[in-house]
Design a protein around this motif. Structure first.
Motif, PDB file in Angstrom:
ATOM      1  N   LEU A 136       0.859  -1.186   0.000  1.00 42.29           N
ATOM      2  CA  LEU A 136       0.000   0.000   0.000  1.00 42.29           C
ATOM      3  C   LEU A 136       0.893   1.233   0.000  1.00 42.29           C
ATOM      4  O   LEU A 136       1.867   1.303   0.738  1.00 42.29           O
ATOM      5  CB  LEU A 136      -0.874  -0.024   1.255  1.00 42.29           C
ATOM      6  N   SER A 137       0.562   2.229  -0.830  1.00 41.77           N
ATOM      7  CA  SER A 137       1.367   3.455  -0.847  1.00 41.77           C
ATOM      8  C   SER A 137       0.713   4.598  -0.096  1.00 41.77           C
ATOM      9  O   SER A 137       1.356   5.609   0.203  1.00 41.77           O
ATOM     10  CB  SER A 137       1.641   3.882  -2.293  1.00 41.77           C
ATOM     11  N   GLY A 138      -0.573   4.465   0.226  1.00 47.65           N
ATOM     12  CA  GLY A 138      -1.252   5.525   0.962  1.00 47.65           C
ATOM     13  C   GLY A 138      -2.704   5.184   1.223  1.00 47.65           C
ATOM     14  O   GLY A 138      -3.246   4.226   0.669  1.00 47.65           O
ATOM     15  N   GLU A 173      -6.394   3.858  -7.277  1.00 43.19           N
ATOM     16  CA  GLU A 173      -7.154   4.134  -6.062  1.00 43.19           C
ATOM     17  C   GLU A 173      -8.276   3.104  -5.990  1.00 43.19           C
ATOM     18  O   GLU A 173      -8.919   2.807  -6.997  1.00 43.19           O
ATOM     19  CB  GLU A 173      -7.752   5.539  -6.083  1.00 43.19           C
ATOM     20  N   ILE A 174      -8.488   2.540  -4.818  1.00 45.06           N
ATOM     21  CA  ILE A 174      -9.657   1.705  -4.550  1.00 45.06           C
ATOM     22  C   ILE A 174     -10.402   2.404  -3.427  1.00 45.06           C
ATOM     23  O   ILE A 174      -9.811   2.687  -2.372  1.00 45.06           O
ATOM     24  CB  ILE A 174      -9.271   0.273  -4.146  1.00 45.06           C
ATOM     25  N   LEU A 178      -7.910   3.876  -0.673  1.00 45.73           N
ATOM     26  CA  LEU A 178      -6.609   3.213  -0.588  1.00 45.73           C
ATOM     27  C   LEU A 178      -5.851   3.527  -1.869  1.00 45.73           C
ATOM     28  O   LEU A 178      -6.438   3.597  -2.948  1.00 45.73           O
ATOM     29  CB  LEU A 178      -6.787   1.696  -0.469  1.00 45.73           C
ATOM     30  N   TYR A 179      -4.522   3.676  -1.757  1.00 41.89           N
ATOM     31  CA  TYR A 179      -3.700   4.014  -2.915  1.00 41.89           C
ATOM     32  C   TYR A 179      -2.548   3.027  -3.068  1.00 41.89           C
ATOM     33  O   TYR A 179      -1.930   2.611  -2.092  1.00 41.89           O
ATOM     34  CB  TYR A 179      -3.138   5.434  -2.779  1.00 41.89           C
ATOM     35  N   LEU A 180      -2.274   2.684  -4.324  1.00 41.19           N
ATOM     36  CA  LEU A 180      -1.165   1.803  -4.653  1.00 41.19           C
ATOM     37  C   LEU A 180      -0.800   2.026  -6.109  1.00 41.19           C
ATOM     38  O   LEU A 180      -1.466   2.797  -6.822  1.00 41.19           O
ATOM     39  CB  LEU A 180      -1.531   0.340  -4.410  1.00 41.19           C
ATOM     40  N   SER A 181       0.261   1.394  -6.584  1.00 43.20           N
ATOM     41  CA  SER A 181       0.650   1.440  -7.986  1.00 43.20           C
ATOM     42  C   SER A 181       0.811   0.024  -8.491  1.00 43.20           C
ATOM     43  O   SER A 181       1.204  -0.876  -7.741  1.00 43.20           O
ATOM     44  CB  SER A 181       1.966   2.204  -8.167  1.00 43.20           C
TER      45      SER A 181
END
Length: 293
Positions: free
Chosen positions: A101-103, A124-125, A113-116
């Motif tokens: 998870l990035s943020g 973003e989810i 929720l943020y990820l790449s």
């Protein structure tokens, strides 16, 4: 009518997002196992993922395509909207188990929720709070913020689902652009979205009273479009975004507004001319179609 008010009807929504990818197999596995999308179609050239309700993401294989240059505009993130908080907890558990998870943030109207992905495309989810709980600005837009999100409490309500619910959609896309002024003229004056919120180099616009269908930011100082001369550059990353309007009349009205601005319109070959393509000031491609086509 002020430009805070949308011309597009509220039934308008984001359809599919297409990404050009270097490693089709790895990207397909990621969006299946981490994001939780189902693989609907797949071959050596492309994969289409989504839910039982329809496709949401198209991955186009192009292992020889160059990466997007640091100064180029393009995708900030694709935002997948899940229908419940438990589904967001499921997503958090999948990300923590299989990826990183990035943020995360509480945006007042939503929790995110943020990820790449493995090739650096932002994701973003999120889930929306009930609309009656959204805070409104003085102009009638939706007030947004970035507050801490209790991840442990969120994961505690996970049901352990390995896939997103069938009601999941692409709720919005967030783009890195070179000029808020030029993008505002296009997305508000041309497309017909209304301004919902703006702050510190970012603008959030939407059809109807949604908090945003398109986010636009200049945070990283992007100055060059990802393509030039009216033709899209062959780079990894965002290929196009689909906008779905409610009916044929909405499609024709939108086409007329863009044409009046001098925007180039390309009619898609569907026989009934119920779809067209266009590009924003940063050459980001949009495919527009009427619902049901």
């Amino acid at each position: 009518m002020s430009d805070e008010e949308p011309v597009l009807r509220g039934e308008t929504h984001i359809g599919r997002v297409a990404l050009r990818v270097a490693d089709l197999e790895r990207q397909t596995e990621f969006y299946r196992d981490v994001v939780g999308l189902a693989v609907r179609e797949s071959d050596d050239e492309r994969a289409i993922l989504g839910t039982d309700n329809g496709p949401l993401l198209e991955l186009i294989a192009d292992p020889d395509a160059p990466e997007r240059a640091p100064e180029q505009t393009g995708l900030f993130h694709t935002a997948f909207l899940v229908p419940t908080r438990a589904a967001l907890g499921d997503a958090l558990e999948r990300v923590r188990t299989r990826w990183q998870l990035s943020g995360a943030a509480d945006h007042l109207a939503s929790e995110a929720l943020y990820l790449s992905d493995p090739e650096g495309n932002g994701i973003e989810i999120y889930r929306d709070r009930p609309r009656e709980e959204w805070e409104r600005t003085e102009t009638g837009g939706v007030r947004l913020d970035t507050l801490a999100l209790d991840l442990e409490e969120l994961e505690s309500i996970s049901n352990g689902r390995v896939s997103v619910p069938r009601e999941t959609t692409v709720g919005h896309v967030h783009l890195e652009i070179s000029s808020l002024e030029a993008s505002r003229a296009y997305y508000v004056g041309g497309i017909g979205m209304g301004v919902q919120y703006q702050y510190d180099g970012a603008l959030f616009v939407a059809a109807g009273d949604y908090h945003h269908h398109v986010g636009l930011n200049t945070w990283r100082g992007r100055s060059e479009p990802a393509s030039g001369g009216g033709e899209q550059a062959r780079t990894l990353g965002l290929e196009w975004v689909e906008l779905v309007v409610p009916d044929r009349q909405s499609l024709e009205d939108l086409k007329a507004r863009l044409s009046a601005q001098g925007r180039e319109i390309t009619t898609e070959d569907h026989g009934d001319q119920s779809a067209f393509s266009t590009r924003d000031p940063d050459e980001i491609a949009w495919r527009v179609r009427a619902a049901g086509n």
